[in-house]
Design a protein around this motif. Structure first.
Motif, PDB file in Angstrom:
ATOM      1  N   ARG A 125       9.932   6.747 -10.422  1.00 26.40           N
ATOM      2  CA  ARG A 125       8.766   7.383  -9.802  1.00 26.40           C
ATOM      3  C   ARG A 125       7.590   6.417  -9.637  1.00 26.40           C
ATOM      4  NH1 ARG A 125       7.025  12.925 -12.465  1.00 26.40           N
ATOM      5  NH2 ARG A 125       5.310  12.493 -11.000  1.00 26.40           N
ATOM      6  N   LEU A 126       7.641   5.285 -10.311  1.00 27.21           N
ATOM      7  CA  LEU A 126       6.554   4.311 -10.184  1.00 27.21           C
ATOM      8  C   LEU A 126       6.520   3.711  -8.780  1.00 27.21           C
ATOM      9  CD1 LEU A 126       7.051   2.433 -13.552  1.00 27.21           C
ATOM     10  CD2 LEU A 126       4.970   3.643 -12.890  1.00 27.21           C
ATOM     11  N   PRO A 127       5.358   3.295  -8.295  1.00 28.24           N
ATOM     12  CA  PRO A 127       5.275   2.637  -6.981  1.00 28.24           C
ATOM     13  C   PRO A 127       6.150   1.396  -6.945  1.00 28.24           C
ATOM     14  CG  PRO A 127       3.093   3.236  -7.770  1.00 28.24           C
ATOM     15  CD  PRO A 127       4.038   3.475  -8.914  1.00 28.24           C
ATOM     16  N   LEU A 128       6.898   1.225  -5.869  1.00 31.30           N
ATOM     17  CA  LEU A 128       7.807   0.082  -5.759  1.00 31.30           C
ATOM     18  C   LEU A 128       7.064  -1.245  -5.811  1.00 31.30           C
ATOM     19  CD1 LEU A 128      10.291   1.317  -2.979  1.00 31.30           C
ATOM     20  CD2 LEU A 128      10.735   1.064  -5.436  1.00 31.30           C
ATOM     21  N   SER A 129       5.827  -1.250  -5.334  1.00 28.34           N
ATOM     22  CA  SER A 129       5.074  -2.506  -5.273  1.00 28.34           C
ATOM     23  C   SER A 129       4.782  -3.093  -6.650  1.00 28.34           C
ATOM     24  CB  SER A 129       3.753  -2.285  -4.535  1.00 28.34           C
ATOM     25  OG  SER A 129       2.973  -1.308  -5.209  1.00 28.34           O
ATOM     26  N   LEU A 130       4.920  -2.279  -7.708  1.00 25.73           N
ATOM     27  CA  LEU A 130       4.643  -2.780  -9.043  1.00 25.73           C
ATOM     28  C   LEU A 130       5.824  -3.545  -9.637  1.00 25.73           C
ATOM     29  CD1 LEU A 130       2.659   0.201 -10.581  1.00 25.73           C
ATOM     30  CD2 LEU A 130       1.793  -1.938  -9.647  1.00 25.73           C
ATOM     31  N   GLU A 142      -5.556  -5.634  -9.307  1.00 26.16           N
ATOM     32  CA  GLU A 142      -5.035  -4.776  -8.240  1.00 26.16           C
ATOM     33  C   GLU A 142      -3.863  -3.929  -8.725  1.00 26.16           C
ATOM     34  OE1 GLU A 142      -5.718  -7.916  -8.086  1.00 26.16           O
ATOM     35  OE2 GLU A 142      -7.006  -8.314  -6.354  1.00 26.16           O
ATOM     36  N   SER A 143      -2.959  -4.549  -9.490  1.00 24.76           N
ATOM     37  CA  SER A 143      -1.789  -3.810  -9.983  1.00 24.76           C
ATOM     38  C   SER A 143      -2.201  -2.720 -10.963  1.00 24.76           C
ATOM     39  CB  SER A 143      -0.810  -4.772 -10.658  1.00 24.76           C
ATOM     40  OG  SER A 143      -0.302  -5.703  -9.731  1.00 24.76           O
ATOM     41  N   LEU A 144      -3.147  -3.029 -11.844  1.00 26.87           N
ATOM     42  CA  LEU A 144      -3.594  -2.042 -12.809  1.00 26.87           C
ATOM     43  C   LEU A 144      -4.306  -0.887 -12.108  1.00 26.87           C
ATOM     44  CD1 LEU A 144      -3.807  -1.302 -15.785  1.00 26.87           C
ATOM     45  CD2 LEU A 144      -5.923  -2.621 -15.905  1.00 26.87           C
ATOM     46  N   TRP A 165      -1.939   5.930  -9.461  1.00 27.76           N
ATOM     47  CA  TRP A 165      -0.682   6.691  -9.412  1.00 27.76           C
ATOM     48  C   TRP A 165      -0.597   7.660 -10.582  1.00 27.76           C
ATOM     49  CZ3 TRP A 165       3.089   6.571 -13.222  1.00 27.76           C
ATOM     50  CH2 TRP A 165       4.248   7.304 -12.938  1.00 27.76           C
ATOM     51  N   ALA A 166      -0.947   7.195 -11.788  1.00 28.93           N
ATOM     52  CA  ALA A 166      -0.867   8.042 -12.972  1.00 28.93           C
ATOM     53  C   ALA A 166      -1.807   9.233 -12.844  1.00 28.93           C
ATOM     54  CB  ALA A 166      -1.203   7.227 -14.218  1.00 28.93           C
ATOM     55  N   SER A 167      -3.014   8.993 -12.315  1.00 30.92           N
ATOM     56  CA  SER A 167      -3.977  10.075 -12.158  1.00 30.92           C
ATOM     57  C   SER A 167      -3.503  11.099 -11.135  1.00 30.92           C
ATOM     58  CB  SER A 167      -5.326   9.503 -11.737  1.00 30.92           C
ATOM     59  OG  SER A 167      -6.272  10.526 -11.517  1.00 30.92           O
ATOM     60  N   GLU A 168      -3.018  10.603 -10.006  1.00 27.43           N
ATOM     61  CA  GLU A 168      -2.565  11.507  -8.951  1.00 27.43           C
ATOM     62  C   GLU A 168      -1.309  12.267  -9.355  1.00 27.43           C
ATOM     63  OE1 GLU A 168      -2.087   8.925  -5.642  1.00 27.43           O
ATOM     64  OE2 GLU A 168      -4.239   8.824  -5.166  1.00 27.43           O
TER      65      GLU A 168
END
Length: 314
Positions: A246-251, A269-271, A277-280
């Motif tokens: 479920r994590l963004p692929l860009s990470l 930027e990554s953080l 993402w975690a908030s949303e």
């Protein structure tokens, strides 16, 4: 601090194209060059056999280089030892003190051979050994002997101080006390060259450093310079039922069960993306830890890269 030497402004230690060869043809140091500014703390790091000790012995005037030149306070420490030695303090890995003398007797004996020595009590107070003055050296713990080594290195109020593994055998409190003292010495204008296997120590103290491998300097600069090319790290654990997919692929996360390890060259930027993402997603990140690359990580990466290069070449 004024002196009659002809050292270029800012330079206290200079090595230029230095080589050192031992009997049998083994070349421990193969053409290294670096300089240490006045009042700077410079750490010389490397794996066992990298050439650190061989280099420091040249700087201390214990031997002459086979090729190249060494200058300490503008002079050759080997050929002009009488001029250099009174202005330099040396803390060796092993002091080799007479075991039947007390701490105070040892300091007084050493002071008798030192130009402009500090008072004995002052030297012992600097390193926290005031209450151990009447104790025989043979009764000291390993950490206390290291403190005594440091006290003797500081007796002559040195302009240049060589520290070889200064906190070996010290507990956490003793290590921090030694770091504080070394910082105070640097702030007072003392130039310090440090060798240590404790990378945390170099990271905490050094203004600049060099890492040696097989007789050569493979990287040098500030801590930031040395670690800049290594990725930062973000670590955390996902709650039960939340897959890493479920994590963004860009990470580009690396997952080990619920544990996530993200490596990135753009930490901020990554953080930011992760937290958004975690908030949303309404996900709580347990044990979140984000940090830039450490000196230890950089050191291990450099050592690994050079070992792999050597295996390929072989």
């Amino acid at each position: 601090m004024t002196s009659d030497d002809d050292t270029p402004a800012g330079a206290a230690i200079e090595a230029d194209g230095v080589h050192r060869r031992y009997a049998g043809g083994f070349e421990a140091v193969t053409g290294i060059s670096f300089s240490v500014a006045r009042g700077e703390l410079f750490a010389l790091l490397g794996t066992n056999g990298a050439g650190k000790t061989s280099t420091v012995e040249l700087l201390e005037g214990l031997a002459a280089p086979d090729r190249g030149s060494v200058r300490v306070l503008g002079r050759d420490p080997y050929r002009e030892r009488a001029a250099v030695r009174p202005r330099v303090g040396v803390m060796l890995q092993e002091g080799g003190f007479p075991s039947d003398l007390t701490v105070t007797e040892t300091v007084r004996m050493w002071a008798g051979c030192t130009t402009g020595a500090r008072p004995c009590g002052e030297a012992l107070e600097l390193v926290g050994l005031t209450r151990r003055g009447r104790v025989r050296v043979e009764q000291l713990s390993g950490g206390e002997r290291r403190r005594l080594d440091l006290a003797l290195a500081l007796l002559g109020r040195p302009e240049v101080l060589f520290l070889d593994e200064p906190t070996t055998g010290l507990d956490a409190e003793g290590r921090r006390d030694t770091w504080r003292l070394v910082r105070e010495l640097r702030e007072s204008g003392t130039t310090v060259l440090l060798t240590t296997h404790h990378l945390e120590e170099a990271e905490a103290l050094a203004d600049r450093l060099a890492i040696m491998h097989q007789g050569q300097i493979v990287t040098s600069g500030t801590i930031r310079d040395v670690t800049a090319e290594r990725p930062a790290r973000i670590r955390f654990e996902l709650p039960e039922g939340v897959p890493a997919a479920r994590l963004p692929l860009s990470l580009r996360a690396a997952a080990d069960g619920p544990r996530i390890d993200i490596r990135t060259h753009a930490l901020q930027e990554s953080l930011h993306e992760l937290l958004r993402w975690a908030s949303e997603s309404g996900v709580e990140l347990h044990g979140l830890d984000a940090r830039s690359a450490s000196l230890e990580e950089a050191f291990l990466d450099i050592a690994k890269a050079h070992r792999e290069t050597e295996r390929t070449a072989a």
